[in-house]
Scaffold this active site. Structure first.
Site, PDB file in Angstrom:
ATOM      1  N   GLN A 181      84.438  25.491  27.451  1.00  0.00           N
ATOM      2  CA  GLN A 181      83.256  24.652  27.213  1.00  0.00           C
ATOM      3  C   GLN A 181      82.559  24.179  28.484  1.00  0.00           C
ATOM      4  O   GLN A 181      81.543  23.489  28.392  1.00  0.00           O
ATOM      5  CB  GLN A 181      83.645  23.430  26.364  1.00  0.00           C
ATOM      6  CG  GLN A 181      83.983  23.765  24.924  1.00  0.00           C
ATOM      7  CD  GLN A 181      82.789  24.320  24.133  1.00  0.00           C
ATOM      8  OE1 GLN A 181      81.640  24.176  24.539  1.00  0.00           O
ATOM      9  NE2 GLN A 181      83.074  24.975  23.019  1.00  0.00           N
ATOM     10  N   CYS A 327      85.680  27.254  14.329  1.00  0.00           N
ATOM     11  CA  CYS A 327      86.784  28.094  13.852  1.00  0.00           C
ATOM     12  C   CYS A 327      87.545  27.432  12.718  1.00  0.00           C
ATOM     13  O   CYS A 327      88.298  28.086  12.015  1.00  0.00           O
ATOM     14  CB  CYS A 327      87.733  28.413  14.990  1.00  0.00           C
ATOM     15  SG  CYS A 327      86.866  29.035  16.408  1.00  0.00           S
TER      16      CYS A 327
HETATM   17  N1  PLP Z   1      88.548  27.299  23.637  1.00  0.00           N
HETATM   18  C1  PLP Z   1      87.583  26.424  23.362  1.00  0.00           C
HETATM   19  C2  PLP Z   1      87.630  25.065  23.980  1.00  0.00           C
HETATM   20  C3  PLP Z   1      86.545  26.773  22.503  1.00  0.00           C
HETATM   21  O1  PLP Z   1      85.583  25.891  22.227  1.00  0.00           O
HETATM   22  C4  PLP Z   1      86.535  28.069  21.944  1.00  0.00           C
HETATM   23  C5  PLP Z   1      85.476  28.470  20.991  1.00  0.00           C
HETATM   24  O2  PLP Z   1      84.976  27.647  20.238  1.00  0.00           O
HETATM   25  C6  PLP Z   1      87.575  28.959  22.279  1.00  0.00           C
HETATM   26  C7  PLP Z   1      88.559  28.532  23.130  1.00  0.00           C
HETATM   27  C8  PLP Z   1      87.626  30.330  21.719  1.00  0.00           C
HETATM   28  O3  PLP Z   1      86.647  31.151  22.314  1.00  0.00           O
HETATM   29  P1  PLP Z   1      86.194  32.503  21.594  1.00  0.00           P
HETATM   30  O4  PLP Z   1      85.322  32.129  20.455  1.00  0.00           O
HETATM   31  O5  PLP Z   1      85.457  33.253  22.653  1.00  0.00           O
HETATM   32  O6  PLP Z   1      87.427  33.197  21.174  1.00  0.00           O
END
Ligand code: PLP
Length: 399
Positions: A181, A327
């Site tokens: 982030q 997610c």
């Molecule tokens: N880590 C954080 C803090 C995130 O906000 C996100 C995505 O929302 C991820 C990891 C995962 O990233 P990606 O969507 O590229 O797998």
């Protein structure tokens, strides 16, 4: 596809691909679509474009280009860091992390537990802060890695990663930070931070989905997570996603250029939005400390209303915001981040996140400020707790 106007306040979920980034990547979809591992020039010459992109993303975090491993996303980067630390130190079977990490770390830790590893999740205080003394005490002789995120995707709360890296170095333990982030919002200097591993994801900084990176400090031993061809100097198998990697490189350049803007103009917009909502809607609370915080993120609770209902009405007005992380949206569970901060289930379920970005304008903020009070009073009028007393002030102010 004709799209109605949207007011996009969900930049922590994903970001609009910048026109400059589209322009940079298109030739690699239309003309230069070869395989960089080929022996003939049509493919082989793409190696130079990969090198340039690697140099650009390395510059974003002040790393050496050879310390950059391209991955498919932030999730793969986080998984890879933990996997490597455990695989290269088989005698160490403990992972130390926090209760408020992204599921890209927490779910992998669940998996590790099932494989017989020990995992400690550090708690956080009501304002989202981490107790560093407690962190240090939780490091065990068999701790393989400490993984602590930098900017929380839900609340924007920042953890002091430089101090944590110093503790880990003193204690001889590897340290990974999920910095997904932070690019474009904070300056990132892996040397100054002293981290061993750092994860980024391109779609959070105006590049397409499907590419991320793991910074691996030179001289840190590394065991690949995706095993196959010898790409990425044997550190990540799989034919390189050239167009996306080029896009990531261009986005990294732009993120460096926009850093001051995001920290200045976007921060002011965020603050005006937050203060406007706190001031105009009674029974509204900020979740997490005001500072230190990502300059674009505001997580607010609205007493007596369900976040899902707010989001539905916002959606009808063309406003994109979210509850929790993208997610986990759609699950009925309250946010694990807010509950770890001691929020009641009622408060967690009445919280929504606005995350701004470089394309937001004053007019966007005005639009939200104009619509939100009516949405909340409509929902409160229809809710059983119509007087807005669903959350007690004591709880409301504690997290
Ligand atoms: N880590 C954080 C803090 C995130 O906000 C996100 C995505 O929302 C991820 C990891 C995962 O990233 P990606 O969507 O590229 O797998």
């Amino acid at each position: 596809m004709n799209q109605p106007a949207i007011y996009y306040f969900d930049n922590n979920a994903t970001t609009r691909v910048a026109p400059e980034v589209v322009e940079a990547m298109l030739p690699f979809l239309q003309e230069h679509w070869g395989n960089p591992s080929s022996t003939y020039a049509f493919g082989r010459q793409l190696g130079r474009s990969l090198d340039e992109a690697r140099a650009r993303v390395a510059a974003l975090v002040n790393a050496e280009p050879r310390e950059v491993v391209f991955t498919s996303c932030g999730t793969e980067s986080n998984n890879s860091a933990l996997h490597s630390a455990l695989a290269t130190q088989p005698q160490k079977r403990h992972v130390l992390t926090t209760a408020v990490e992204h599921s890209a770390t927490l779910k992998f830790c669940d998996f590790l537990r099932k494989q017989g590893y020990a995992v400690t999740l550090l708690p956080v205080a009501g304002d989202g802060a981490l107790d560093l003394q407690r962190l240090e005490q939780a490091i065990q002789p068999d701790t393989a890695i400490v993984s602590v995120m930098w900017g929380n995707n839900e609340t924007g709360v920042l953890f002091p990663v430089r101090e944590i890296a110093a503790i880990c170095r003193r204690r001889g333990v590897l340290f990974h930070t999920d910095a997904v982030q932070t690019p474009g919002k904070l300056p990132i200097d892996v040397r100054e931070l002293g981290v061993d591993f750092l994860s980024l994801s391109a779609h959070k900084l105006h590049a397409p989905k499907g590419v991320g990176l793991l910074y691996v400090r030179s001289r840190v031993r590394y065991q690949p997570y995706i095993i196959g061809g010898g790409q990425e100097r044997g550190r990540r198998g799989g034919t390189e996603n050239v167009a996306n990697i080029v896009a990531f490189g261009r986005a990294a350049e732009l993120a460096l250029a926009h850093l001051r803007e995001e920290n200045g103009r976007v921060r002011k917009l965020r603050d005006r939005l937050e203060e406007g909502l706190l001031g105009s809607i009674p029974g509204t609370w900020r979740n997490g400390a005001r500072e230190p915080r990502l300059p674009n993120t505001s997580n607010l609770a609205f007493d007596g209303v369900e976040a899902e209902a707010i989001l539905m009405l916002l959606d009808q007005a063309g406003i994109c915001a979210s509850s929790g992380s993208a997610c986990t949206t759609g699950s009925l569970d309250p946010s694990h981040v807010l509950t770890a901060m001691g929020c009641s289930v009622a408060r967690a379920r009445s919280s929504i996140r606005f995350s701004l970005g470089i394309y937001n304008t004053e007019a966007d903020v005005d639009y939200v400020l104009q619509h939100m009070p009516g949405i909340i009073s409509r929902l409160r009028a229809n809710s059983p707790a119509a007087d807005g007393s669903a959350a007690t002030p004591a709880i409301a102010q504690s997290c």
